[in-house]
Design an enzyme around this catalytic site. Structure first.
Site, PDB file in Angstrom:
ATOM      1  N   ASP A  72       0.872  -1.182   0.000  1.00  0.00           N
ATOM      2  CA  ASP A  72       0.000   0.000   0.000  1.00  0.00           C
ATOM      3  C   ASP A  72       0.905   1.226   0.000  1.00  0.00           C
ATOM      4  OD1 ASP A  72      -2.378   1.592   0.243  1.00  0.00           O
ATOM      5  OD2 ASP A  72      -1.946   1.861   2.361  1.00  0.00           O
ATOM      6  N   CYS A  92      -4.606  -1.374  -1.728  1.00  0.00           N
ATOM      7  CA  CYS A  92      -4.759   0.058  -1.980  1.00  0.00           C
ATOM      8  C   CYS A  92      -5.747   0.229  -3.129  1.00  0.00           C
ATOM      9  CB  CYS A  92      -3.392   0.626  -2.362  1.00  0.00           C
ATOM     10  SG  CYS A  92      -3.403   2.346  -2.878  1.00  0.00           S
ATOM     11  N   ASN A  93      -6.830   0.955  -2.871  1.00  0.00           N
ATOM     12  CA  ASN A  93      -7.836   1.165  -3.921  1.00  0.00           C
ATOM     13  C   ASN A  93      -7.240   1.917  -5.104  1.00  0.00           C
ATOM     14  OD1 ASN A  93     -10.831   0.634  -2.668  1.00  0.00           O
ATOM     15  ND2 ASN A  93      -9.389   1.256  -1.096  1.00  0.00           N
ATOM     16  N   THR A  94      -6.414   2.922  -4.787  1.00  0.00           N
ATOM     17  CA  THR A  94      -5.859   3.779  -5.834  1.00  0.00           C
ATOM     18  C   THR A  94      -4.942   2.966  -6.752  1.00  0.00           C
ATOM     19  OG1 THR A  94      -5.865   5.490  -4.146  1.00  0.00           O
ATOM     20  CG2 THR A  94      -4.752   6.009  -6.196  1.00  0.00           C
ATOM     21  N   TYR A 145      -0.675   8.253  -2.666  1.00  0.00           N
ATOM     22  CA  TYR A 145      -0.724   7.869  -4.088  1.00  0.00           C
ATOM     23  C   TYR A 145      -1.893   8.590  -4.794  1.00  0.00           C
ATOM     24  CZ  TYR A 145       2.335   3.651  -3.723  1.00  0.00           C
ATOM     25  OH  TYR A 145       3.373   2.760  -3.566  1.00  0.00           O
ATOM     26  N   GLY A 146      -2.897   8.941  -3.999  1.00  0.00           N
ATOM     27  CA  GLY A 146      -4.179   9.386  -4.567  1.00  0.00           C
ATOM     28  C   GLY A 146      -4.108  10.590  -5.478  1.00  0.00           C
ATOM     29  N   GLU A 191      -0.973   8.958   8.152  1.00  0.00           N
ATOM     30  CA  GLU A 191       0.448   8.581   8.058  1.00  0.00           C
ATOM     31  C   GLU A 191       1.285   9.335   9.096  1.00  0.00           C
ATOM     32  OE1 GLU A 191       2.203   6.399   5.957  1.00  0.00           O
ATOM     33  OE2 GLU A 191       0.249   5.610   5.393  1.00  0.00           O
ATOM     34  N   THR A 248      -8.111   2.326   1.816  1.00  0.00           N
ATOM     35  CA  THR A 248      -7.811   1.367   2.888  1.00  0.00           C
ATOM     36  C   THR A 248      -7.301   2.045   4.163  1.00  0.00           C
ATOM     37  OG1 THR A 248      -5.624   0.968   1.890  1.00  0.00           O
ATOM     38  CG2 THR A 248      -7.387  -0.567   1.327  1.00  0.00           C
ATOM     39  N   HIS A 249      -6.934   3.317   4.073  1.00  0.00           N
ATOM     40  CA  HIS A 249      -6.550   4.041   5.293  1.00  0.00           C
ATOM     41  C   HIS A 249      -7.773   4.359   6.175  1.00  0.00           C
ATOM     42  CE1 HIS A 249      -2.698   4.812   3.271  1.00  0.00           C
ATOM     43  NE2 HIS A 249      -2.233   5.329   4.396  1.00  0.00           N
TER      44      HIS A 249
HETATM   45  N1  DGL Z   1      -4.671   3.289   0.954  1.00  0.00           N
HETATM   46  C1  DGL Z   1      -4.728   3.933  -0.333  1.00  0.00           C
HETATM   47  C2  DGL Z   1      -6.052   3.639  -1.024  1.00  0.00           C
HETATM   48  O1  DGL Z   1      -6.739   2.706  -0.635  1.00  0.00           O
HETATM   49  C3  DGL Z   1      -4.400   5.353  -0.103  1.00  0.00           C
HETATM   50  C4  DGL Z   1      -4.092   6.091  -1.330  1.00  0.00           C
HETATM   51  C5  DGL Z   1      -3.174   7.246  -1.134  1.00  0.00           C
HETATM   52  O2  DGL Z   1      -2.033   7.030  -0.749  1.00  0.00           O
HETATM   53  O3  DGL Z   1      -3.624   8.355  -1.452  1.00  0.00           O
HETATM   54  O4  DGL Z   1      -6.422   4.282  -1.978  1.00  0.00           O
END
Ligand code: DGL
Length: 262
Positions: free
Chosen positions: A11, A74-76, A43-44, A152, A185-186
């Site tokens: 993630d 991680c969804n993104t 990542y978003g 984070e 997921t956060h």
């Molecule tokens: N946990 C990542 C998700 O599910 C977070 C994405 C991010 O880092 O913006 O999308």
């Protein structure tokens, strides 16, 4: 390459631990390696190319440890990179997407909220899932910009986190939602604050349990299930191991974390 008996997870940071927890609850006999790419969070807000590049880097690291399967926790990264990973690597990948389907199927008010990163909300996968399952439902989507960084940075309980959530929830509550989809997921790590901010008839929903069942199913299909009597759970971060350990201890994951540059 000879597969080991380990499932890899990655993630952008700590968020995927919410998925790891569900997988570990269902399949405690499976050894795991978890990579928190916290140095590159969030990542978003990154481009698709950048997310693919980061996902490849994480995958290569996990393949060097001979993982038998990779959970993109991680969804993104799932929406932007899983197609690429599946096309380029010869092991099973399990990804995650916001739980729009169960929310849309169960809503009584015909109105649901989705909190996710910008990357997830603008993705083809999200648009397609919403079109398929929620076309007759009012969906109020909000970008949770800023939330990943606060989590984070260990600021879950800070007043600015609460304030940001209040602002994000207001337009959803104004439309009478009864389900709030946690599409990153956060966000499950914010559940106890959300419980205080949401009326009692609004339920939060995430995809962690469904992913654990999917991992179980795929392992069975590929005959990769482990029967190890002494599984090994490894956690790596490329930011602060001490911060990650504190976070994990707070959420009942009392394991050691190692710093690694990856
Ligand atoms: N946990 C990542 C998700 O599910 C977070 C994405 C991010 O880092 O913006 O999308």
């Amino acid at each position: 390459m000879q597969s080991s008996d380990t499932i890899g997870f990655f993630d952008s940071g700590l968020g995927g631990l919410s998925v790891w927890q569900e997988v570990n609850r269902l399949l405690p006999q499976e050894s795991t390696i978890y990579l928190a790419d916290s140095i590159n969070a969030p990542y978003g807000v990154r481009s698709k190319e950048e997310i693919i590049q980061l996902s490849v880097k994480n995958t290569e690291f996990l393949l060097e440890q001979n993982c038998k399967m990779i959970v993109v926790a991680c969804n993104t990264a799932t929406t932007k990179a899983i197609k690429y990973l599946r096309a380029h690597y010869d092991i099973p990948f399990v990804g995650i997407e916001p739980a729009v389907k169960p929310a849309a199927l169960n809503t009584q008010t015909k109105s649901i909220g989705v909190l996710a990163t910008e990357g997830t909300l603008v993705s083809e996968l999200f648009t397609e899932t919403s079109r398929k399952f929620a076309s007759d439902i009012l969906t109020i989507s909000q970008k949770g910009t800023g939330l990943v960084k606060l989590i984070e940075d260990g600021l879950i309980h800070a007043p600015e986190t609460r304030k940001l959530l209040e602002n994000l929830l207001a337009p959803m509550l104004a439309k009478n939602i009864d389900y709030l989809v946690l599409g990153c997921t956060h966000y499950p790590f914010l559940k106890h604050i959300l419980k205080e901010l949401l009326p009692p008839d609004v339920e939060t929903i995430d995809s962690g349990e469904a992913i654990a069942r999917r991992v179980d199913y795929i392992l069975t299909q590929y005959q990769l299930k482990s029967a190890s009597p002494s599984p090994n759970y490894q956690f790596y971060t490329n930011r602060s191991a001490a911060m990650m350990e504190t976070f994990m201890h707070d959420f009942e994951m009392p394991y050691a974390v190692e710093y690694k540059s990856f």
